[in-house]
Structure formats: C-alpha cells, structure tokens
Design a protein around this motif. Structure first.
Motif, PDB file in Angstrom:
ATOM      1  N   CYS A  14       8.151  10.889   4.006  1.00 17.60           N
ATOM      2  CA  CYS A  14       8.334   9.872   2.960  1.00 17.60           C
ATOM      3  C   CYS A  14       8.171   8.476   3.540  1.00 17.60           C
ATOM      4  O   CYS A  14       7.487   7.615   2.967  1.00 17.60           O
ATOM      5  N   GLU A  15       8.828   8.245   4.681  1.00 18.80           N
ATOM      6  CA  GLU A  15       8.769   6.919   5.306  1.00 18.80           C
ATOM      7  C   GLU A  15       7.338   6.576   5.713  1.00 18.80           C
ATOM      8  O   GLU A  15       6.891   5.434   5.549  1.00 18.80           O
ATOM      9  N   LYS A  16       6.607   7.554   6.225  1.00 16.55           N
ATOM     10  CA  LYS A  16       5.222   7.308   6.622  1.00 16.55           C
ATOM     11  C   LYS A  16       4.352   6.985   5.406  1.00 16.55           C
ATOM     12  O   LYS A  16       3.459   6.136   5.477  1.00 16.55           O
ATOM     13  N   ILE A  17       4.631   7.648   4.288  1.00 13.03           N
ATOM     14  CA  ILE A  17       3.872   7.380   3.065  1.00 13.03           C
ATOM     15  C   ILE A  17       4.219   5.999   2.517  1.00 13.03           C
ATOM     16  O   ILE A  17       3.338   5.217   2.155  1.00 13.03           O
ATOM     17  N   HIS A  18       5.516   5.668   2.479  1.00 16.61           N
ATOM     18  CA  HIS A  18       5.934   4.369   1.965  1.00 16.61           C
ATOM     19  C   HIS A  18       5.431   3.225   2.847  1.00 16.61           C
ATOM     20  O   HIS A  18       5.112   2.146   2.346  1.00 16.61           O
ATOM     21  N   ASN A  19       5.384   3.453   4.151  1.00 19.76           N
ATOM     22  CA  ASN A  19       4.909   2.423   5.080  1.00 19.76           C
ATOM     23  C   ASN A  19       3.393   2.445   5.238  1.00 19.76           C
ATOM     24  O   ASN A  19       2.840   1.737   6.076  1.00 19.76           O
ATOM     25  N   GLN A  20       2.742   3.312   4.438  1.00 16.34           N
ATOM     26  CA  GLN A  20       1.277   3.437   4.405  1.00 16.34           C
ATOM     27  C   GLN A  20       0.690   3.855   5.753  1.00 16.34           C
ATOM     28  O   GLN A  20      -0.465   3.556   6.049  1.00 16.34           O
ATOM     29  N   LEU A  21       1.504   4.526   6.570  1.00 19.66           N
ATOM     30  CA  LEU A  21       0.962   5.163   7.768  1.00 19.66           C
ATOM     31  C   LEU A  21       0.125   6.370   7.353  1.00 19.66           C
ATOM     32  O   LEU A  21      -0.779   6.788   8.078  1.00 19.66           O
TER      33      LEU A  21
END
Length: 239
Positions: A14-21
C-alpha cells in the motif's frame, strides 16, 4: 504464516503504491517474486493480494497479473476496517492524535441500547481528536466492552488502538456495520474541533464485531464536512 505477516506485506505494498514507487497501470511483481522478496509462503502472498484487490488497489487480469489501479481520487474509505494510523501513514500531511478522555463507565440506557448490552457491563469510553497540519478536523468517540478489552491506557489510544487489540490482545477483528449521517455540530464538536464557520458535521457510526461475530465496540467518528470526501470501492461478485 500468521495474520500479521500478510497484513505487514499488504501495508508495505500500500505504501509503495501511495508513494508511487509502484505507479498506477504498473503490474505488481509475480507471486513467486513476491514470495522471494518478502520471504513468505504463496498462501501468505495470496492473502495480501486478496486484501489489495478487496480494497481497490489492484485488479487481477487473467494471463497478465495484478495491475495497480489509479488511487488519485480516493481519500477516506467508508467500507473496510482500516485504522486511523494506517490511513494517516498513507498521507503526505502531518497527522496527530490527542486523547481528551479515557475512562471506564457504566453505560446509560441509550448506550446500552446502541451496544445491545443486556446489563450494565463496564465500558471503556475514549474520546480522541485527529489534527491535520495542526487543525483538529475529526472527533472519534469509541466505546469498548471491558470484558473483551480488560485494560487501556492513553498511550495505547494515542498510538494505535487496533494495533494493540490485534497484536497485544490477539483479538481478531472481523467486520463492522456502518451508517453515515449529516448532523448539526454540537457543543462538544465546537469545543474540540476547529469548526471555523461550519455548522454541520458528517458522522460515521460503526458497530464493530470480532471474527466470531461477537460485538465489542461502538464508534462515533465525527468529521468536519469540508475536509473529507468519503469514497468506496465496489467490486462485482461473479456467480
């Protein structure tokens, strides 16, 4: 692998998706690659992916894999059971929780009716405000049955109530029934929130149950109407 493992993988993705990683339109790594990356079993990875799919982060496409969906318009989810700490962790703004009250009470008749209590069981009452960039915009009022949650502290309530319930008390939170209304702001709202000239508040009331279907929590989350858009993600269930 235990529940905490697949939740940790879900949270990390989720964090990677939200941070656009991992950008919208990209494919996630394959299940085998994720197993190796997270040192987890295929079953654990599939649970994490199922949770991503259920909450609108990905769409599984036959023969291609899991494609990341565009989340740019999502803000505050109505469905699902996501803790405030998890939501704030995905935000670029600075959030802070202030505990205004933590007390053990005997519920009055109105609260007993709301919580479907047969007798005057002791209940924890927790009142917290949530501030974004120094401005209080959410007032959360939680009531938890003490026989299920024997002890609470202000530190726990400020940090993450659900983290404590799941990881310390080992409770398995299952589902919630919710209703949303728009109401006139009351005196408590005006005292604890930065209401400006707003006269109305969006109220989300939730009855929360364990996986065993045992009721344990009533929550009233009061939101300043101009600060949030409430979103849901609906997935068609095929027969």
């Amino acid at each position: 692998m235990g529940k905490s493992k697949f939740v940790a993988i879900y949270t990390d993705l989720c964090e990677k998706i939200h941070n656009q990683l991992i950008a919208a339109g990209d494919l996630l790594p394959t299940e085998n690659e994720l197993c190796e990356q997270y040192q987890a079993s295929r079953e654990t990875i599939r649970k994490a992916l199922a949770m991503l799919s259920r909450n609108g982060y990905i769409q599984k496409i036959q023969g291609k894999g899991s494609i990341v969906l565009d989340l740019s318009r999502q803000n505050f989810p109505v469905s699902g059971l996501t803790s405030f700490r998890e939501l704030a962790g995905h935000s670029k703004d600075k959030w802070q929780t202030t505990v205004h009250q933590l007390v053990l009470i005997k519920p009055d008749d109105h609260l007993k009716m709301l919580m479907n209590l047969q007798k005057s069981q002791p209940v924890w009452k927790v009142i917290r405000s949530r501030s974004v960039n120094g401005e209080a915009v959410i007032l959360d009022k939680d009531y938890l049955i003490q026989s299920i949650v024997p002890m609470l502290t202000a530190d726990i309530c400020e940090h993450s109530l659900y983290d404590y319930l799941e990881n310390e008390l080992k409770l398995k939170i299952g589902f919630a029934k919710k209703e949303i209304t728009v109401e006139h702001a009351n005196e408590e709202d005006k005292r604890l929130l930065a209401m400006n000239h707003d006269t109305h508040i969006v109220v989300v009331r939730s009855l929360v149950y364990l996986e065993s279907a045992e009721f344990f929590q009533y929550t009233e989350s009061r939101h300043r109407a101009d600060k949030f858009k409430f979103v849901d993600f609906a997935r068609r269930e095929h027969q």
